[in-house]
Scaffold this active site. Structure first.
Site, short mmCIF file in Angstrom:
data_model
loop_
_atom_site.label_atom_id
_atom_site.label_comp_id
_atom_site.label_asym_id
_atom_site.label_seq_id
_atom_site.Cartn_x
_atom_site.Cartn_y
_atom_site.Cartn_z
N SER A 120 -17.15 -20.29 -47.94
CA SER A 120 -15.47 -20.24 -47.97
C SER A 120 -15.21 -19.32 -48.84
O SER A 120 -15.79 -18.37 -49.35
CB SER A 120 -14.62 -21.39 -47.70
OG SER A 120 -13.34 -20.96 -46.73
N GLU A 134 -14.42 -18.37 -36.09
CA GLU A 134 -14.28 -18.26 -36.97
C GLU A 134 -13.04 -17.16 -37.51
O GLU A 134 -12.68 -15.30 -36.94
CB GLU A 134 -14.74 -17.84 -38.48
CG GLU A 134 -15.55 -19.25 -38.68
CD GLU A 134 -16.77 -19.00 -39.72
OE1 GLU A 134 -15.80 -19.02 -40.84
OE2 GLU A 134 -17.71 -19.06 -39.74
#
Length: 298
Positions: A144, A238
């Site tokens: 991330s 995502e």
């Protein structure tokens, strides 16, 4: 796709994502992440986590290859997380790869806005070099925001002609200018991250007047001369899908050897759920094999 992953997706969509939508600022999100990590993430047996002389966490589990190491930057949107939230996953990665993991607790926003995290990443690298490691003894990694940080550091090291052996990133956040189409296109498909909060998050990270396309925080716009092999793992659902896809294209534009692994439905950084979800263990195994192969090629 496993039943365990199906159940995880339901829980994330109906419990965790609504709580992220309602979180009152980064400090509440930080505390919530700490609680989830403490009760949810499953550590392998015999995990060892100690601090070295510079205060950096060293994590290993079982036998490990001497003189080689993974330098790993945790995720959490630059405002949350730490070695403690990721120790369980990193212990499993250490066990699978037989490599020690160095996991810095880099400075978090909003208390320490950009470029504090990047400067902390550079300092962690310099600490390993001072400890006797060569650049070719280190594989960079992160997830991330930490994945974006690892790629930003990779660019810095490529420019310095001291690239690591390789780098990997799980669902990396690579573009704080928020130019990816998937931020809208996957807003309903993403089972974890609320797209409507991401611009607010950028405001906590970047001080007023900072360039959101600065390559130290948005490696999508960085340059990567003499780049080593890179592994990118991410999900097609995502909101950061386009960050990851375009990052692979950017790296290939500098003749990097890029291995992409797209999962059709997994959540953002599904690797954290190793011990519960077989897909997480499979992806960690691939990272472990990638890191060992990078060292063997040297």
């Amino acid at each position: 796709m496993s039943l365990a992953l199906d159940l995880l997706l339901v829980g994330l969509r109906h419990v965790v994502r609504p709580r992220l939508r309602r979180a009152h600022g980064p400090l509440e999100a930080r505390r919530a992440f700490d609680r989830v990590a403490a009760v949810t993430f499953r550590a392998p047996p015999f995990l060892c986590r100690i601090k070295d002389r510079a205060g950096l966490d060293r994590i290993h589990c079982g036998p490990r290859l001497h003189g080689k190491i993974i330098l790993y930057f945790h995720g959490g949107g630059y405002v949350a997380g730490g070695p403690h939230t990721h120790a369980a996953m990193l212990g499993q990665l250490s066990r699978l790869s037989q490599l020690e993991v160095c996991a810095p607790a880099y400075p978090l926003a909003p208390e320490h806005p950009f470029p504090a995290a990047f400067e902390g990443a550079v300092a962690s690298w310099e600490h390993l070099m001072a400890a006797g490691y060569a650049p070719s003894d280190v594989v960079l990694g992160g997830d991330s925001a930490g994945g974006g940080l690892a790629l930003a550091l990779l660019s810095y090291l490529c420019h310095a002609a001291t690239p690591p052996a390789a780098a990997f990133a799980m669902s990396p956040w690579c573009d704080l200018s928020l130019s990816g189409d998937s931020l809208q296109g996957n807003a309903e498909r993403d089972p974890l991250l609320p797209a409507e909060r991401i611009r607010e998050l950028v405001g906590y990270i970047l001080p007023e007047g900072a360039d959101d396309a600065d390559p130290r925080v948005s490696p999508l716009f960085a340059e990567f001369p003499t780049c080593p092999p890179v592994l990118l793992q991410y999900s097609e659902t995502e909101i950061l899908f386009d960050d990851c896809r375009r990052m692979a294209e950017r790296l290939r534009g500098f003749d990097a050897d890029v291995l992409e692994r797209r999962h059709p439905r997994a959540p953002h950084v599904w690797h954290l759920f190793q011990g519960w979800v077989p897909e997480a263990r499979q992806s960690l195994r691939e990272i472990a094999d990638f890191a060992r192969a990078a060292f063997a090629a040297r």
